[in-house]
Design a protein around this motif. Structure first.
Motif, mmCIF file in Angstrom:
data_model
loop_
_atom_site.group_PDB
_atom_site.id
_atom_site.type_symbol
_atom_site.label_atom_id
_atom_site.label_comp_id
_atom_site.label_asym_id
_atom_site.label_seq_id
_atom_site.Cartn_x
_atom_site.Cartn_y
_atom_site.Cartn_z
ATOM 1 N N GLU A 9 0.823 -1.205 0.000
ATOM 2 C CA GLU A 9 0.000 0.000 0.000
ATOM 3 C C GLU A 9 0.853 1.250 0.000
ATOM 4 O O GLU A 9 1.767 1.400 0.794
ATOM 5 N N CYS A 64 -10.607 10.368 3.890
ATOM 6 C CA CYS A 64 -11.882 10.323 4.593
ATOM 7 C C CYS A 64 -12.136 11.674 5.251
ATOM 8 O O CYS A 64 -11.234 12.241 5.878
ATOM 9 N N ASN A 172 -7.864 -5.590 9.777
ATOM 10 C CA ASN A 172 -8.283 -5.987 8.436
ATOM 11 C C ASN A 172 -9.751 -5.606 8.239
ATOM 12 O O ASN A 172 -10.664 -6.392 8.503
ATOM 13 N N ALA A 173 -9.955 -4.393 7.804
ATOM 14 C CA ALA A 173 -11.290 -3.847 7.606
ATOM 15 C C ALA A 173 -11.176 -2.672 6.638
ATOM 16 O O ALA A 173 -10.093 -2.375 6.115
ATOM 17 N N GLN A 174 -12.288 -1.971 6.411
ATOM 18 C CA GLN A 174 -12.342 -0.919 5.405
ATOM 19 C C GLN A 174 -12.178 0.451 6.039
ATOM 20 O O GLN A 174 -12.996 0.863 6.873
ATOM 21 N N PRO A 175 -11.126 1.209 5.668
ATOM 22 C CA PRO A 175 -10.974 2.557 6.198
ATOM 23 C C PRO A 175 -12.112 3.457 5.748
ATOM 24 O O PRO A 175 -12.668 3.284 4.663
ATOM 25 N N CYS A 176 -12.463 4.404 6.596
ATOM 26 C CA CYS A 176 -13.530 5.377 6.370
ATOM 27 C C CYS A 176 -14.917 4.744 6.396
ATOM 28 O O CYS A 176 -15.911 5.421 6.219
ATOM 29 N N THR A 177 -14.964 3.441 6.642
ATOM 30 C CA THR A 177 -16.236 2.755 6.814
ATOM 31 C C THR A 177 -16.256 2.039 8.157
ATOM 32 O O THR A 177 -17.072 2.328 9.030
ATOM 33 N N ASP A 178 -15.322 1.099 8.320
ATOM 34 C CA ASP A 178 -15.222 0.345 9.573
ATOM 35 C C ASP A 178 -14.369 1.079 10.605
ATOM 36 O O ASP A 178 -14.587 0.951 11.805
ATOM 37 N N ALA A 344 -6.156 7.312 4.313
ATOM 38 C CA ALA A 344 -6.480 5.978 4.819
ATOM 39 C C ALA A 344 -5.317 5.382 5.604
ATOM 40 O O ALA A 344 -5.509 4.613 6.540
#
Length: 366
Positions: A9, A64, A172-178, A344
């Motif tokens: 990343e 975000c 291990n998840a979604q930035p700006c969501t989780d 992120a």
């Protein structure tokens, strides 16, 4: 400055207006470390010495904002802020990390900081964070023990639109969501840099053992992959002949190295994925009658005891992993609630300690 590998990343540093090269201004004045027989009595960093500095990068990646996250603005100084520490504070990294959060909160005038410690138990960390949510936390800063298994917490936080900043290990998840964002080192790059040091130490040939970190988190996975990939690329005559977890602890690092000495007496190098395991390895080598430098040790962290180990000849090199997250974590939170775009991922720049700079750099270590 470390560079991110092409398969990993890219570092993103948020807004185009002036913080592509973000440096933390108000760092804690004291970097605590564990009290042990191998811990040198060295003054703590003064002023901005040893502060985290975020690497600069293009500001065109995922970001975000408060609006896209869907939350409500709040005053960080008056809100309940929760910090969840993952591990027992016997490790200098964890001591310095928690102290940095506390010191920065105090410096900013954060009135209601609540700190929990999971004592290296993942189930406790989950319940700790759930309790912080129940207590009305408006902001969560989490140092995760594991990268997976956070669904119950993430679901509860998302329902209340509570931003989560993860530090030093990823979820291990979604930035700006989780969750909002991750702040930490490029662990894959750390592994590559450790391999470069090992290659130099061994002259590109020899048998190397890896003291693996704790399983179940991205730190261990990435530090291992980076090291192996670089060795395969640059020094195929170095053979990795032993791998075993030392669980990021000094005691386990000693035990594993004692086994290594018996099973692979021809080992010429040890890659320890943190300093505590490296120091445990030193104890084992001393017990086996080895002399300083007879087995080359390369480690990651930057504790004062490990840097002193370089000065004393027992360690060859240490790649820093800076634990002083307080200023950057709170700065990120304040920018977020002010409406700024938050990247992120924010990757910090880590130094290297070697025989050339270890003695004069002890003040930067923690």
């Amino acid at each position: 400055m470390a560079r991110v590998g092409p398969t990993h990343e890219r570092i993103i540093m948020g807004r185009t207006r002036g913080w592509a090269a973000l440096a933390v201004a108000a760092l804690l004045a004291t970097g605590a470390c564990a009290k042990g027989e191998e811990t040198p009595d060295t003054p703590a960093p003064v002023g901005t010495e040893g502060q985290q500095v975020a690497q600069s990068a293009a500001a065109d990646g995922p970001t975000c904002t408060l609006q896209s996250f869907g939350g409500q603005a709040f005053d960080v100084k008056t809100a309940t802020v929760g910090f969840s520490q993952s591990e027992k504070e016997a490790n200098p990294f964890r001591i310095a990390e928690t102290q940095s959060i506390k010191d920065e909160a105090k410096a900013l005038g954060v009135a209601n900081l609540r700190v929990t410690n999971a004592q290296s138990q993942f189930s406790k960390q989950i319940s700790d964070v759930q309790q912080l949510i129940a207590q009305g936390a408006k902001l969560l800063v989490i140092a995760p023990l594991n990268s997976d298994g956070w669904e119950p917490v993430l679901k509860q936080a998302a329902a209340k639109k509570i931003p989560i900043i993860t530090i030093d290990r990823k979820i291990n998840a979604q930035p700006c969501t989780d969750y909002l964002t991750f702040i930490g080192s490029d662990f894959y790059e750390q592994g590559k840099r450790a391999a470069d040091q090992m290659i130099a130490a061994l002259g590109s040939t020899g048998e190397v053992a890896i003291l693996l970190g704790a399983p179940g988190n991205n730190v261990t996975t990435d530090r291992t992959a980076g090291f192996k990939d670089r060795i395969a690329e640059k020094a195929p005559n170095i053979k990795i002949t032993f791998e075993q977890t030392g669980e990021f602890t000094r005691e386990k690092g000693q035990q594993v190295t004692e086994q290594l000495i018996q099973s692979r007496p021809g080992t010429s190098g040890i890659y320890a994925e943190n300093d505590e395991m490296a120091l445990g390895a030193v104890t084992a080598l001393k017990g086996a009658g080895k002399t300083p430098g007879q087995v080359k040790i390369v480690s990651i962290d930057g504790t004062r005891a490990a840097v002193q180990g370089i000065v004393d000849g027992w360690l060859y090199s240490v790649i820093e992993s800076n634990p002083r997250f307080g200023p950057l974590a709170f700065q990120t939170a304040q920018k977020f609630v002010a409406g700024d775009a938050i990247p992120a991922t924010t990757i910090i720049s880590d130094r290297e300690y070697t025989t050339e700079n270890a003695k004069e750099s002890l003040g930067h270590a923690y």
